[in-house]
Design a protein around this motif. Sequence first.
Motif, short mmCIF file in Angstrom:
data_model
loop_
_atom_site.label_atom_id
_atom_site.label_comp_id
_atom_site.label_asym_id
_atom_site.label_seq_id
_atom_site.Cartn_x
_atom_site.Cartn_y
_atom_site.Cartn_z
N THR A 184 0.77 -1.22 0.06
CA THR A 184 -0.14 0.25 0.09
C THR A 184 0.92 1.21 -0.09
N SER B 284 -4.83 6.76 -1.80
CA SER B 284 -4.14 5.65 -1.12
C SER B 284 -4.40 4.58 -2.15
N ASN C 137 -3.52 0.22 -3.13
CA ASN C 137 -3.27 -1.02 -2.69
C ASN C 137 -2.99 -1.94 -3.75
N ASP D 247 -3.01 -2.39 3.65
CA ASP D 247 -4.06 -1.27 3.99
C ASP D 247 -4.77 -1.27 5.17
N ASN E 238 -2.97 -0.40 7.43
CA ASN E 238 -2.13 0.66 7.76
C ASN E 238 -1.66 0.85 9.30
N ASN F 60 -8.60 -0.50 3.94
CA ASN F 60 -8.57 0.95 3.63
C ASN F 60 -8.54 1.68 4.84
#
Lengths: 113, 116
Positions: free
Chosen positions: A31, A48, A50, A97, A99, B101
């Motif tokens: 990502t 963003s 991925n 993703d 994060n 996401n």
Amino acid sequence: DTAVSQTPKYLVTQMGNDKSIKCEQNLGHDTMYWYKQDSKKFLKIMFSYNNKELIINETVPNRFSPKSPDKAHLNLHINSLELGDSAVYFCASSQDDTNTEAFFGQGTRLTVV
Amino acid sequence: AQSVTQLDSQVPVFEEAPVELRCNYSSSVSVYLFWYVQYPNQGLQLLLKYLSGSTLVKGINGFEAEFNKSQTSFHLRKPSVHISDTAEYFCAVSEGDLGGNEKLTFGTGTRLTIIP
């Protein structure tokens, strides 16, 4: 070896021009992100990706177009530059993703005159 | 939606004194919390992070932070600062539902200035 590298570090250009900023990560992450830091140091996510797929697209003018040719690269192209685009743009990457940790590049200081 | 508040925009501290930089967040789900440091003209570097487990998290350069769920806070502390700690410090939150996401939402930053 730099983990997340951006080029150029500084970019000065005139209003109306089109410019690109390149970003590469050698961490094997899936990502990648673009963040914008304004003159007040406020950081906000722009995009963003991925695995080369766009997953986050915040409210950003469509003059900004990210492109990810492969998962190690995420470039940012800006058309018809405006004075308000002046900022520091940071590229970042994370393993996936979710994060849990993002690694940032050194930033590109864009000045539109 | 998540948000982060850093109430102090600037914190001056004498060298070798302790410091606390405050961070409060709001989120409707569980969160991951981070502190990043930005030295002048540089990118962001991760200081420490809270994902789960012990609420006291130790990071690099002698910094630590404590996650307090009831107060929705994640304050950063260091018992004795050094001139080299002069930098901008950013608190950030990512919603921790692992649904994918995820994105980092940053606070507005606190400029820590160490006075010799």
